[in-house]
Motif scaffolding. Structure first.
Motif, mmCIF file in Angstrom:
data_model
loop_
_atom_site.group_PDB
_atom_site.id
_atom_site.type_symbol
_atom_site.label_atom_id
_atom_site.label_comp_id
_atom_site.label_asym_id
_atom_site.label_seq_id
_atom_site.Cartn_x
_atom_site.Cartn_y
_atom_site.Cartn_z
ATOM 1 N N GLN A 60 -42.780 -12.039 -34.182
ATOM 2 C CA GLN A 60 -43.986 -11.876 -33.366
ATOM 3 C C GLN A 60 -43.714 -11.062 -32.095
ATOM 4 O OE1 GLN A 60 -44.641 -16.286 -33.307
ATOM 5 N NE2 GLN A 60 -46.685 -15.722 -34.020
ATOM 6 N N HIS A 61 -42.790 -10.132 -32.213
ATOM 7 C CA HIS A 61 -42.426 -9.276 -31.067
ATOM 8 C C HIS A 61 -42.091 -10.106 -29.824
ATOM 9 C CE1 HIS A 61 -44.586 -5.578 -32.954
ATOM 10 N NE2 HIS A 61 -43.560 -6.016 -33.638
ATOM 11 N N ASN A 62 -41.384 -11.216 -30.037
ATOM 12 C CA ASN A 62 -41.094 -12.131 -28.919
ATOM 13 C C ASN A 62 -40.072 -11.596 -27.936
ATOM 14 O OD1 ASN A 62 -39.078 -12.312 -30.863
ATOM 15 N ND2 ASN A 62 -38.705 -14.487 -30.540
ATOM 16 N N MET A 63 -39.175 -10.742 -28.419
ATOM 17 C CA MET A 63 -38.184 -10.188 -27.481
ATOM 18 C C MET A 63 -37.621 -8.893 -28.047
ATOM 19 S SD MET A 63 -35.274 -13.086 -27.934
ATOM 20 C CE MET A 63 -34.368 -13.332 -29.444
ATOM 21 N N GLN A 64 -36.867 -8.189 -27.226
ATOM 22 C CA GLN A 64 -36.281 -6.928 -27.659
ATOM 23 C C GLN A 64 -34.776 -7.106 -27.781
ATOM 24 O OE1 GLN A 64 -37.971 -4.151 -24.436
ATOM 25 N NE2 GLN A 64 -38.367 -6.266 -23.844
ATOM 26 N N VAL A 65 -34.213 -6.574 -28.859
ATOM 27 C CA VAL A 65 -32.760 -6.600 -29.022
ATOM 28 C C VAL A 65 -32.296 -5.155 -29.131
ATOM 29 C CG1 VAL A 65 -30.841 -7.371 -30.457
ATOM 30 C CG2 VAL A 65 -32.859 -8.829 -30.192
ATOM 31 N N CYS A 66 -31.551 -4.714 -28.137
ATOM 32 C CA CYS A 66 -31.177 -3.298 -28.073
ATOM 33 C C CYS A 66 -29.666 -3.125 -27.917
ATOM 34 C CB CYS A 66 -31.865 -2.633 -26.895
ATOM 35 S SG CYS A 66 -33.654 -2.639 -27.060
ATOM 36 N N ILE A 67 -29.191 -1.991 -28.469
ATOM 37 C CA ILE A 67 -27.767 -1.671 -28.349
ATOM 38 C C ILE A 67 -27.663 -0.241 -27.836
ATOM 39 C CG2 ILE A 67 -25.549 -1.698 -29.544
ATOM 40 C CD1 ILE A 67 -26.624 -3.499 -31.599
ATOM 41 N N PRO A 68 -27.758 -0.047 -26.535
ATOM 42 C CA PRO A 68 -27.697 1.317 -26.007
ATOM 43 C C PRO A 68 -26.285 1.868 -26.158
ATOM 44 C CG PRO A 68 -27.641 -0.264 -24.207
ATOM 45 C CD PRO A 68 -27.825 -1.063 -25.464
ATOM 46 N N SER A 69 -26.189 3.176 -26.418
ATOM 47 C CA SER A 69 -24.850 3.730 -26.645
ATOM 48 C C SER A 69 -24.463 4.801 -25.634
ATOM 49 C CB SER A 69 -24.748 4.295 -28.069
ATOM 50 O OG SER A 69 -25.667 5.363 -28.222
ATOM 51 N N THR A 70 -25.345 5.117 -24.680
ATOM 52 C CA THR A 70 -24.961 6.120 -23.672
ATOM 53 C C THR A 70 -25.421 5.655 -22.288
ATOM 54 O OG1 THR A 70 -27.050 7.351 -23.677
ATOM 55 C CG2 THR A 70 -25.433 7.981 -25.353
#
Ligand code: AMP
Length: 936
Positions: free
Chosen positions: A747-757
């Motif tokens: 339900q789009h409850n949170m964002q999971v991100c892996i930035p690489s720069t």
């Protein structure tokens, strides 16, 4: 070792003989730490140190001991002390020892248990005979000075009675463990005042009775209307309602404008209706299953509420924090919220916002987060100037009540002593004692700015919930409880006996309250519509995660800010290694060097601060950064003081805070959740030392961060920085357990991100504030990439770019020659890129998914448009098969590729442990997965 002058003095003085060892002990303590002993004795020993004779200092003379020595001093011979009657001195000392014993241990015999469940211990030191005094001494008068019970002289009999009344009455105070002498003397005075004066006017007594009537009335009403429905009745601890209301009234007197409460389920419905003013009709609708709100919701005894409450000293905004059934976790959430409110109001001396947390006796002693929370209470990044902590002490946790099962301490509150908090044990059947405890707690907190406990000793009239049968497990306890009149009845009888009210009046309270419930309207006369100037959360409501925002930033302003954050005063020399990092940052600011991770992150903060947003960053060692990359705080090598360049941008910037946290994850993360849910304009960040350390805070992640918005409609822009990466550091320092976060996503409850720069972390952090979305952001952040030569960004990527949810191929490959597309996230990208360049391969394209959730399907599809001919797709991860993104995100990847193409897993084999502990095995696995991903 005692010195000679002391020995001489002691031998000559009236205090030798029976008291000698007592005084020797005191003197030993004095030598070790002068502050550890009573002020009167300290001054005696102080003067002894200056002069063998005891000096008379009339301006300071106020204690019995000093009075005694005053007498001695008056009669002293020029060379030493002359004694008038040694026996009088010895008896006086013994009387004073008795007085002291009551202050230390009187609470053990205090009459605080309404149903007399507690077996009182033997306390021989509270008997004057213990000190060699006899009945023959009872009528002897002792010079106690007018500071004990406001009397110059008292007979032993009078003193003994007064001490019993003061320290063994309906309030038992534990305070002698406090080292701060001023606090101790203040508490002592309040106790002595309690027993000797009248504190409640007739109208106040009526009010207390009507509040008890409401507490009882609500429970009975719901019990009759919805028999057997779970309500976690307050009954037995009914005095909780007058206790809370008195805290509000006294809080307002001390300047409080807002009070935030945290409590578990027991008594919560009563709190909602009888204190916060929730309409009974709404509550009854919820019982009847009619009520529905937004989101998937929560049960009624976890709901929070906000309202205003009018007192004689003005309006107070009240907040009851939402909480899950995980007992005790709400306390640090409350203090985080209070800290954010204090910051918002510029309440630096912690007067305007008060935090009150409510605990159960078993949970208080049992749950580790209590220790973490208390340890934070006076830490500079987390203090709120003291919290009032109330224990609803019904002596039972679900079905367990035997003290030897529930704890290993005398009291459930013993943990309070770790922070030297005073503990007021109070009899729940005496609302006046309870209200007095409330006043004392509020005043103490206002004066000393530290935590204080109120232990509301009471009982639980029903089972754990109303469908339970408590007599099955506690037959003796419940026999007593059944025969015991309710707190309302006890107090009504007392007021009737004392002719304060008559029977009709007491009955009219009951009838009036029941009629009010029948009407269904608010029953709290002090309730007011919220007029408080609040934060506007509406603009963040129902925003899509794809909503637009301006990510670009003016280059000249950027350069000026970059210059600022790479400077520090010449008078503040720093360590040569840090100096080098700052010298590099200065080059980056001029555009003479590509930006690294530390600079990218720092510039995200600088540009947000420049725009007026605030930043709060906390976590273990986050000032420096676990991996030596951040250096937000510069430590002067000459005097150790700190300088924070981000606080020195310009006058109009937002405020920047960075706090090395106490060594805790659970309470600290809960605190930051409370902070972030209170202030949408502060970028609130918690950094784990290594990503897997967040294990210790799993409750907060499961019960608040991932689900809070659906359950309670509470938005939260909290950021979690979780260092992650397989670099051969072993099972505990490699994985942030990405799979756990992805598994919680829906339900789009949170964002999971892996930035690489560096540009990506810059934009990711900025996006979190600039976009009108307030949802938690989990950043799987790097370790070795902090210094990787390829992980650098040009300034224009920051000033002109935006966060890329997906990054397509960066090398100039001819798409038509590509035979395989490899998807990946994080550090493994650089391993793949370097090997492919080494191999001079042009047939494998590498695509980085920088945001795993919400999955950017459209962007992935548009990047794949060039590769529609490719049938061979690989998801490559460093994590073992059963971990990482594969299982949780595979369905997304499959959806993005052409229907007739295949998607294959490449990574470590399934593993019980997150990573190999042997470097050789780690290297072999890493080589194999990179080879496998690139070999056609
Ligand atoms: P409070 O000061 O916590 O009582 O907040 C006042 C009002 O602001 C609440 O009644 C909500 O309507 C709203 N509010 C506060 N915090 C949040 C949040 N984190 N998310 C959404 N609305 C909020």
């Amino acid at each position: 070792m005692q010195n000679n002058s002391f020995q001489q003095w002691l031998e000559q003085s009236a205090l030798s003989g029976g008291s000698q060892s007592y005084i020797e002990d005191l003197y030993e303590n004095y030598l070790e730490d002068p502050d550890s002993i009573e002020v009167s004795w300290r001054e005696v020993f102080n003067s002894l140190a200056k002069n063998t004779a005891v000096l008379y200092q009339p301006e300071q003379a106020h204690s019995p001991i000093r009075n005694y020595f005053r007498r001695l001093a008056l009669e002293k011979s020029p060379k030493g002390v002359t004694v008038i009657d040694p026996k009088v001195g010895e008896r006086l000392t013994n009387v004073l020892r008795l007085l002291n014993a009551y202050r230390y241990r009187g609470h053990l015999l205090a009459d605080v248990d309404p149903i007399n469940l507690r077996e009182k211990p033997e306390v021989p030191t509270l008997d004057y005979r213990y000190y060699g005094l006899t009945e023959a001494d009872l009528d002897e008068e002792f010079d106690l000075s007018d500071h004990v019970f406001n009397k110059e002289k008292m007979s032993l009999r009078e003193l003994d009675d007064a001490l019993k009344k003061t320290y063994c009455g309906k309030i038992g105070l534990e305070f002698m463990h406090i080292n701060d002498l001023d606090a101790r003397i203040w508490l002592q005075k309040r106790m002595e005042d309690w027993a000797n004066n009248r504190h409640f006017s007739l109208p106040e007594q009526e009010k207390l009775l009507s509040e008890l009537t409401a507490a009882e009335g609500l429970e009975r009403y719901i019990g009759a209307k919805f028999p057997g429905a779970k309500r976690f009745s307050l009954e037995g601890s009914d005095a909780f309602v007058p206790l809370i209301k008195e805290i509000i009234r006294q809080g307002a007197k001390q300047g409080a404008k807002e009070i935030v409460f945290g409590m578990a389920h027991r008594g919560r419905l009563n709190m909602l209706v009888n204190v916060l003013g929730k309409k009974p009709a709404e509550l009854f609708d919820e019982f009847a299953g009619k009520h529905q709100g937004n989101g998937t919701g929560d049960v009624k005894y976890h709901q929070g509420f906000s309202s205003d409450f009018m007192t004689d000293d003005g309006r107070v905004h009240l907040v009851l924090a939402f909480n899950p059934s995980h007992l005790e976790i709400v306390s640090p959430v409350v203090t985080g919220s209070v800290r954010a409110r204090q910051k918002r109001l510029g309440d630096d001396d912690h007067r305007k916002v008060l935090s009150v947390t409510v605990h159960g006796d078993s949970a208080l002693a049992g749950q580790g987060v209590v220790q973490e929370t208390l340890n934070m209470s006076d830490a500079r990044g987390y203090t709120v100037g003291g919290t009032i902590r109330i224990v609803i002490n019904n002596r039972i946790g679900f079905t367990t009540s035997f003290p030897k099962d529930t704890r290993s301490t005398v009291y459930c509150t013993d943990i309070a002593k770790m922070i030297e908090a005073p503990i007021i044990h109070v009899n729940g059947d005496d609302p006046e004692a309870v209200a007095y405890a409330a006043r004392m707690a509020v005043d103490y907190r206002a004066l000393f700015k530290r935590d204080i406990f109120i232990d509301l000793v009471s009982y639980r009239r029903h089972g754990h919930n109303e469908a339970d049968e408590p007599s099955a497990t506690q037959p003796m306890m419940y026999k007593k409880i059944k025969a015991h009149p309710t707190p309302r009845q006890v107090y009504a009888d007392r007021l009737i006996n004392e002719a304060v009210i008559n029977n009709e009046k007491a009955t009219s309270f009951i009838n009036n309250y029941r009629d009010a419930l029948d009407r269904g309207e608010c029953v709290v006369e002090e309730w007011r519509e919220m007029s408080y100037d609040r934060v506007d959360w509406l603009k963040y409501l129902s925003q899509e995660w794809t909503s637009d925002y301006e990510s670009r930033f003016d280059v000249q302003r950027f350069k000026a800010l970059a210059h600022c954050v790479s400077q520090y005063p010449e008078t503040h020399p720093i360590h040569s290694r840090v100096e080098k990092i700052y010298a590099d940052r200065a080059l980056m600011a001029k555009g003479e060097k590509l930006l690294d991770w530390g600079m990218g992150e720092t510039m995200a903060y600088a540009t947000l601060l420049d725009d007026g947003y605030h930043i709060r960053l906390s976590g273990e060692d986050c000032g420096r950064g676990t991996f030596f990359h951040r250096h937000a705080v510069l430590h002067c090598i000459n005097d150790g003081t700190g300088y924070v360049p981000l606080c020195h941008l310009h006058d109009k910037q937002g405020h920047f805070e960075v706090w090395d946290s106490v060594l805790s994850e659970e309470a600290v993360l809960a605190f930051e959740y409370g902070y972030a849910t209170t202030t949408p304009k502060t970028l609130t960040i918690w950094e784990a030392q290594f990503g897997d350390f967040a294990n210790g805070a799993q409750v907060v992640i499961d019960q608040f961060i991932s689900s809070g918005e659906q359950k309670w409609g509470r938005m939260c822009g909290l950021v979690l920085l979780l260092p992650h990466g397989y670099e051969g550091q072993g099972p505990e320092h490699s994985s942030a357990r990405l799979e756990r976060y992805l598994q919680l996503c829906a339900q789009h409850n949170m964002q999971v991100c892996i930035p690489s720069t560096p540009a990506q972390i810059y934009h990711l952090l900025r996006r979190q504030m600039l976009r009108s979305v307030r949802r938690p952001l989990v950043v799987i952040s790097p370790k070795s990439l902090l210094r990787h030569p390829l992980a650098v960004s040009a300034m224009e990527e920051l000033t002109d770019g935006t966060f890329q949810n997906v990054i397509g191929e960066i090398d100039e490959l001819d798409p038509t020659q590509v035979k395989r597309v490899v998807f990946c996230s994080g550090k493994v990208y650089y391993d793949l890129l370097e090997r492919r360049r080494q191999n001079k391969q042009t047939d494998v394209a590498i695509i980085r998914i920088e945001q795993l959730y919400p999955y950017p399907e459209d962007e992935v599809r548009s990047i794949l448009a060039e590769y529609l001919h490719v049938k061979d797709y690989v998801w490559c991860q460093e994590e073992p098969l059963n971990q990482g993104a594969w299982y949780c995100s595979r369905h997304n990847f499959i959806q993005s590729i052409p229907e007739d193409a295949s998607l294959r897993y490449v990574g470590r084999p399934a593993s019980a442990s997150p990573a190999a502990g042997y470097m050789a095995l780690h290297n072999e696995q890493q080589q194999n997965l990179v080879t496998d991903a690139l070999t056609l």
